[in-house]
Motif scaffolding. Structure first.
Motif, mmCIF file in Angstrom:
data_model
loop_
_atom_site.group_PDB
_atom_site.id
_atom_site.type_symbol
_atom_site.label_atom_id
_atom_site.label_comp_id
_atom_site.label_asym_id
_atom_site.label_seq_id
_atom_site.Cartn_x
_atom_site.Cartn_y
_atom_site.Cartn_z
ATOM 1 N N ALA A 293 0.825 -1.206 0.000
ATOM 2 C CA ALA A 293 0.000 0.000 0.000
ATOM 3 C C ALA A 293 0.862 1.261 0.000
ATOM 4 O O ALA A 293 0.588 2.223 -0.741
ATOM 5 N N ARG A 294 1.903 1.255 0.814
ATOM 6 C CA ARG A 294 2.770 2.437 0.908
ATOM 7 C C ARG A 294 3.432 2.740 -0.431
ATOM 8 O O ARG A 294 3.476 3.900 -0.878
ATOM 9 N N ARG A 295 3.943 1.701 -1.078
ATOM 10 C CA ARG A 295 4.617 1.906 -2.356
ATOM 11 C C ARG A 295 3.624 2.348 -3.443
ATOM 12 O O ARG A 295 3.955 3.167 -4.303
ATOM 13 N N ALA A 296 2.417 1.804 -3.408
ATOM 14 C CA ALA A 296 1.422 2.173 -4.418
ATOM 15 C C ALA A 296 1.020 3.639 -4.289
ATOM 16 O O ALA A 296 0.879 4.353 -5.297
ATOM 17 N N VAL A 297 0.856 4.100 -3.064
ATOM 18 C CA VAL A 297 0.512 5.503 -2.846
ATOM 19 C C VAL A 297 1.655 6.411 -3.289
ATOM 20 O O VAL A 297 1.437 7.517 -3.787
#
Length: 381
Positions: A293-297
């Motif tokens: 999730a962090r990388r996608a954001v």
């Protein structure tokens, strides 16, 4: 009753593609699977048909051959599998990553890959919600996507229409041989006579090959995907960070995260990708979900407040040299393998089924099968 010429063990997309191509060539085919049809690795994938992540070499050759075959094969199947020639966009957010990406694309072009360098502004025109941190990008119009469960079911349905037999819930436990040649597959419910057996068990191929008395080295590699709630059109291509290629090629057992974001026909957004060698441990780990999730954001800031509705994982069949295993087993006449495609099985399936069938029937192979042979270092043993 006429016994089948071929038993394909494994009903994922690779087994289904092999069974379809063999049945189209006139073979009588029975497909066995210890579980429901197409419910393993193929049901846990994103449906990628990619050339963008493959450098020059035999896997790229197989990917390009498969890309050429898929549209005609889907026409023959006559089923909507949500084929989407959306193209791919690979982006870099740092100078070193940009240099590596542009060099990689330059190496791909002479091999037939349409790799178009675009400016950061052009990348944002293609993907308006992309992070402003992008410093370099390459557009790959050949990349596509399909729905993996639908295509697997369509391939198996074609086998059934041609008189083949599909047998879910049947576990292959060994082989029966006569004069060192396969004459049947052993199952808990009795022998299934055949002249040829194809081990297409994906990440379980190593286990099955050992049960068959001819072990090969194919290991499971765990991957997890996040699925968002349905959104208005937000992500137009398959978009991934330039470090994805390195994660795919790595043999490291530790967790690796590389950002991959794409939408589906239903409006959900799929977020990957993770790679981790944890055996067949299928637990969902919170730290992996957070990292995804962090990388996608970071790549698409607009996703920060979008709810994730589910997460799912699967096991990719991993060969030590990152090449599929396609061909005859030299230790046992009548035993063939079609496995080791890791996360590229959907994209490589069409050409894999065709290649295996050419080898089985003695037809001229449409590409060099040598790099995929079973008796290569690291695989046989």
């Amino acid at each position: 009753m006429r016994y089948p010429d071929v038993v394909v063990v494994g009903s994922g997309v690779i087994g289904a593609a092999c069974a379809e191509a063999l049945s189209a060539a006139g073979a009588g085919v029975t497909v066995l699977d210890r579980g429901p049809l197409g419910a393993g690795t193929s049901a846990a994938g994103e449906g990628n048909v990619l050339v963008s992540d493959k450098g020059p070499g035999p896997e790229l050759d197989l990917a390009l051959a498969s890309l050429r075959r898929w549209p005609a094969l889907l026409d023959e199947l006559g089923v909507d599998v949500e084929w989407d020639a959306k193209g791919g966009l690979v982006v870099a957010t740092g100078d070193e990553a940009a240099k590596a990406l542009l060099g990689f694309a330059a190496d791909q072009r002479p091999e037939g890959v349409d790799a178009r360098v675009v400016t950061p502004d052009e990348a944002h025109e293609r993907e308006p919600h992309l992070t402003p941190a992008v410093v370099a990008a390459v557009h790959y119009p050949q990349d596509a996507q399909l729905q993996p469960v639908l295509v697997t079911k369509a391939l198996l349905a074609a086998v059934r229409r041609r008189g083949g037999t599909l047998r879910p819930g049947v576990r292959a436990t060994g082989l029966r041989r006569r004069d060192d040649r396969v004459v049947a597959v052993r199952t808990a419910g009795g022998d299934v006579p055949c002249g040829i057996v194809v081990n297409a068990c994906g990440p379980w191929s190593g286990e099955v090959s050992a049960a068959f008395g001819a072990p090969i080295t194919v290991l499971p590699r765990r991957g997890v995907i996040l699925v968002t709630a349905a959104l208005p059109p937000t992500v137009r291509h398959k978009v991934y960070d330039a470090d994805y290629v390195g994660a795919v090629a790595s043999g490291d057992a530790d967790l690796q995260i590389s950002t991959v974001v794409e939408s589906t026909a239903g409006g959900t957004v799929l977020i990957g990708s993770s790679r981790q060698r944890v055996g067949f441990d299928d637990s969902i780990r919170v730290e992996v979900l957070r990292a995804l999730a962090r990388r996608a954001v970071g790549l698409f800031p607009v996703l920060a407040d979008v709810p994730v509705v589910r997460a799912y994982g699967g096991f990719r069949p991993y060969a030590p040299d990152h090449l599929p295993v396609v061909g005859a087993d030299p230790r046992c006449a009548g035993l063939w393998h079609a496995t080791g495609h890791e996360g590229a099985g959907i994209g490589l399936a069409a050409a894999t089924g065709r290649l295996l069938t050419e080898l089985v029937t003695g037809a001229e192979p449409h590409l060099d099968p040598t790099p995929f042979r079973v008796d290569r270092p690291g695989v046989l043993g």
